[in-house]
Design a protein around this motif. Sequence first.
Motif, PDB file in Angstrom:
ATOM      1  N   SER A  31      21.669 -19.659  42.376  1.00  0.00           N
ATOM      2  CA  SER A  31      23.124 -19.736  42.488  1.00  0.00           C
ATOM      3  C   SER A  31      23.661 -18.920  43.665  1.00  0.00           C
ATOM      4  O   SER A  31      24.790 -19.127  44.099  1.00  0.00           O
ATOM      5  CB  SER A  31      23.778 -19.266  41.189  1.00  0.00           C
ATOM      6  N   GLU A  32      22.851 -18.017  44.193  1.00  0.00           N
ATOM      7  CA  GLU A  32      23.267 -17.193  45.327  1.00  0.00           C
ATOM      8  C   GLU A  32      23.190 -17.948  46.654  1.00  0.00           C
ATOM      9  O   GLU A  32      23.695 -17.478  47.666  1.00  0.00           O
ATOM     10  CB  GLU A  32      22.404 -15.931  45.397  1.00  0.00           C
ATOM     11  N   PHE A  33      22.544 -19.108  46.656  1.00  0.00           N
ATOM     12  CA  PHE A  33      22.383 -19.883  47.878  1.00  0.00           C
ATOM     13  C   PHE A  33      23.451 -20.961  47.960  1.00  0.00           C
ATOM     14  O   PHE A  33      24.008 -21.383  46.947  1.00  0.00           O
ATOM     15  CB  PHE A  33      20.991 -20.535  47.920  1.00  0.00           C
ATOM     16  N   ASP A  34      23.719 -21.424  49.183  1.00  0.00           N
ATOM     17  CA  ASP A  34      24.695 -22.504  49.327  1.00  0.00           C
ATOM     18  C   ASP A  34      24.109 -23.804  48.799  1.00  0.00           C
ATOM     19  O   ASP A  34      22.915 -23.910  48.535  1.00  0.00           O
ATOM     20  CB  ASP A  34      25.175 -22.640  50.773  1.00  0.00           C
ATOM     21  N   GLY A  35      24.931 -24.799  48.635  1.00  0.00           N
ATOM     22  CA  GLY A  35      24.550 -26.044  47.976  1.00  0.00           C
ATOM     23  C   GLY A  35      23.346 -26.739  48.570  1.00  0.00           C
ATOM     24  O   GLY A  35      22.441 -27.153  47.848  1.00  0.00           O
ATOM     25  N   ASP A  36      23.318 -26.904  49.890  1.00  0.00           N
ATOM     26  CA  ASP A  36      22.210 -27.622  50.522  1.00  0.00           C
ATOM     27  C   ASP A  36      20.898 -26.866  50.373  1.00  0.00           C
ATOM     28  O   ASP A  36      19.863 -27.452  50.067  1.00  0.00           O
ATOM     29  CB  ASP A  36      22.494 -27.859  52.004  1.00  0.00           C
ATOM     30  N   GLU A  37      20.961 -25.570  50.603  1.00  0.00           N
ATOM     31  CA  GLU A  37      19.746 -24.756  50.501  1.00  0.00           C
ATOM     32  C   GLU A  37      19.245 -24.728  49.055  1.00  0.00           C
ATOM     33  O   GLU A  37      18.052 -24.838  48.794  1.00  0.00           O
ATOM     34  CB  GLU A  37      20.033 -23.342  51.005  1.00  0.00           C
ATOM     35  N   ARG A  38      20.164 -24.602  48.125  1.00  0.00           N
ATOM     36  CA  ARG A  38      19.811 -24.597  46.698  1.00  0.00           C
ATOM     37  C   ARG A  38      19.181 -25.927  46.305  1.00  0.00           C
ATOM     38  O   ARG A  38      18.173 -25.971  45.602  1.00  0.00           O
ATOM     39  CB  ARG A  38      21.042 -24.312  45.851  1.00  0.00           C
ATOM     40  N   ASP A  39      19.775 -27.026  46.786  1.00  0.00           N
ATOM     41  CA  ASP A  39      19.258 -28.357  46.471  1.00  0.00           C
ATOM     42  C   ASP A  39      17.859 -28.578  47.053  1.00  0.00           C
ATOM     43  O   ASP A  39      17.062 -29.332  46.497  1.00  0.00           O
ATOM     44  CB  ASP A  39      20.207 -29.438  46.975  1.00  0.00           C
ATOM     45  N   ASP A  40      17.572 -27.936  48.171  1.00  0.00           N
ATOM     46  CA  ASP A  40      16.243 -28.038  48.777  1.00  0.00           C
ATOM     47  C   ASP A  40      15.210 -27.222  47.998  1.00  0.00           C
ATOM     48  O   ASP A  40      14.059 -27.631  47.871  1.00  0.00           O
ATOM     49  CB  ASP A  40      16.263 -27.551  50.230  1.00  0.00           C
ATOM     50  N   MET A  41      15.616 -26.069  47.488  1.00  0.00           N
ATOM     51  CA  MET A  41      14.684 -25.155  46.832  1.00  0.00           C
ATOM     52  C   MET A  41      14.416 -25.503  45.370  1.00  0.00           C
ATOM     53  O   MET A  41      13.306 -25.289  44.876  1.00  0.00           O
ATOM     54  CB  MET A  41      15.218 -23.720  46.923  1.00  0.00           C
TER      55      MET A  41
END
Length: 61
Positions: free
Chosen positions: A31-41
């Motif tokens: 949740s600490e990451f932005d949407g695109d980065e979170r969706d990638d991880m």
Amino acid sequence: MDMNFDFQPVYPHHDLLVEIGEVEMAMDHLSEFDGDERDDMQPSLESRMQSLLEALDHLAV
């Protein structure tokens, strides 16, 4: 008295539990990451968690 203990069978189980904990912590922090980065991880973390849980299920303890 024989003080030699064979801990070798315990290590893989312990190592899997530690790695499962690390993946769980990483997933908690998504949740600490932005949407695109979170969706990638997220998919790779979920896949890794599934692999670890399967390995744990198949490990003879």
